[in-house]
Design a protein around this motif. Structure first.
Motif, PDB file in Angstrom:
ATOM      1  N   VAL A  96      55.953  11.870  53.006  1.00  0.00           N
ATOM      2  CA  VAL A  96      56.495  11.873  54.370  1.00  0.00           C
ATOM      3  C   VAL A  96      57.723  10.970  54.385  1.00  0.00           C
TER       4      VAL A  96
ATOM      5  N   THR B 277      54.138  20.133  60.922  1.00  0.00           N
ATOM      6  CA  THR B 277      52.833  19.648  61.359  1.00  0.00           C
ATOM      7  C   THR B 277      52.385  20.307  62.655  1.00  0.00           C
TER       8      THR B 277
ATOM      9  N   PHE C  29      57.104  14.597  66.014  1.00  0.00           N
ATOM     10  CA  PHE C  29      56.923  14.083  64.662  1.00  0.00           C
ATOM     11  C   PHE C  29      57.792  14.853  63.679  1.00  0.00           C
TER      12      PHE C  29
ATOM     13  N   ASN D 224      60.473  13.222  61.121  1.00  0.00           N
ATOM     14  CA  ASN D 224      59.963  13.084  59.765  1.00  0.00           C
ATOM     15  C   ASN D 224      59.969  14.428  59.045  1.00  0.00           C
TER      16      ASN D 224
ATOM     17  N   LEU E 232      47.534  13.035  61.269  1.00  0.00           N
ATOM     18  CA  LEU E 232      48.654  13.057  62.206  1.00  0.00           C
ATOM     19  C   LEU E 232      48.439  12.118  63.390  1.00  0.00           C
TER      20      LEU E 232
ATOM     21  N   LEU F  44      49.472   8.746  62.224  1.00  0.00           N
ATOM     22  CA  LEU F  44      50.911   8.613  62.013  1.00  0.00           C
ATOM     23  C   LEU F  44      51.661   8.459  63.327  1.00  0.00           C
TER      24      LEU F  44
ATOM     25  N   TRP G  48      52.305   4.907  64.681  1.00  0.00           N
ATOM     26  CA  TRP G  48      53.192   4.014  63.948  1.00  0.00           C
ATOM     27  C   TRP G  48      54.633   4.509  64.063  1.00  0.00           C
TER      28      TRP G  48
ATOM     29  N   TRP H   3      56.333   7.195  53.121  1.00  0.00           N
ATOM     30  CA  TRP H   3      55.123   6.987  52.322  1.00  0.00           C
ATOM     31  C   TRP H   3      54.780   8.264  51.580  1.00  0.00           C
TER      32      TRP H   3
ATOM     33  N   THR I 204      53.915   3.024  50.170  1.00  0.00           N
ATOM     34  CA  THR I 204      54.885   2.914  51.254  1.00  0.00           C
ATOM     35  C   THR I 204      56.146   2.252  50.708  1.00  0.00           C
TER      36      THR I 204
ATOM     37  N   PHE J  48      48.264   0.195  57.573  1.00  0.00           N
ATOM     38  CA  PHE J  48      48.696   1.588  57.730  1.00  0.00           C
ATOM     39  C   PHE J  48      48.044   2.477  56.671  1.00  0.00           C
TER      40      PHE J  48
ATOM     41  N   VAL K  55      45.423   5.635  57.287  1.00  0.00           N
ATOM     42  CA  VAL K  55      45.686   7.004  56.837  1.00  0.00           C
ATOM     43  C   VAL K  55      44.551   7.490  55.936  1.00  0.00           C
TER      44      VAL K  55
END
Length: 206
Positions: free
Chosen positions: A91, A109, A114, A118, A136, A139, A142, A147, A156, A173, A177
């Motif tokens: 990502v 996604t 998002f 990204n 998701l 994510l 944040w 990452w 990351t 983080f 995930v």
């Protein structure tokens, strides 16, 4: 935060610290051709991790003035060992230029905000379809973070010098995930509930 402060803060947590560790070049693409420095290793919630920074020389000769322009890029890398090999998935936060020219093989996604900020890339679209619905929501809590799943690790990458607060944040983080990956995916990958990785894999141990 200077070097001594990082070393002191790491050791207070029971983590190890090395000024340099060339062995990381074999494990992380950010370390290839660079000097992995300020290396911190330890365990976070039972999982091994390694954190380090690199500095890359981007100096070049200006064609108009014929003078050397000095430029460096500092990156900090935090990698959490997840205990099992994962299919690669990356990502990357997107700027305006990358949105124009970097859309090749991007996995949507389904979340417009998002996907605008990204890019998700993987040669394993079925794996992406299995894990993205679960991770998701994490994510979205944040800011955009670069990452990837890389071998056994969630890695990351960010700019600037390595700081202890950044290590803490990226470990939180990565753990969030990993916890959001569906248990059925972990089972297919062969990780049992008690498998937390080991110190010799992917450079993340002591």
């Amino acid at each position: 935060m200077d070097l001594d402060a990082l070393a002191y803060a790491a050791q207070r947590r029971g983590w190890s610290y090395l000024p340099h560790d060339p062995s990381l070049r074999a494990h992380f693409r950010e370390a290839r051709g660079a000097d992995p420095r300020r290396v911190v290793r330890g365990r976070h919630e039972g999982k091994w991790f390694v954190a380090f920074e690199t500095e890359q020389d981007n100096s070049y000769v200006d064609g108009n003035t014929m003078m050397t322009v000095h430029s460096t890029t500092v990156r900090q890398v935090v990698a959490l060992d997840l205990g099992v090999e994962l299919p690669s998935l990356e990502v990357t936060p997107q700027g305006a230029i990358s949105r124009l020219f970097g859309q090749r093989a991007v996995i949507p996604t389904g979340h417009a905000g998002f996907d605008h900020a990204n890019a998700v890339r993987t040669p394993w679209p079925e794996f992406a379809g299995d894990v993205l619905p679960g991770i998701l929501p994490v994510l979205l809590q944040w800011p955009p973070i670069a990452w990837r799943f890389d071998g056994r690790s969630l890695v990351t990458v960010a700019g600037d010098a390595l700081r202890i607060d950044h290590i803490d944040a990226m470990l939180a983080f990565a753990t969030a995930v990993a916890d959001a990956v569906p248990s059925a995916v972990w089972q297919r990958l062969g990780r049992g509930d008690g498998d937390e990785g080991g110190p010799t894999r992917h450079g993340a141990g002591g």
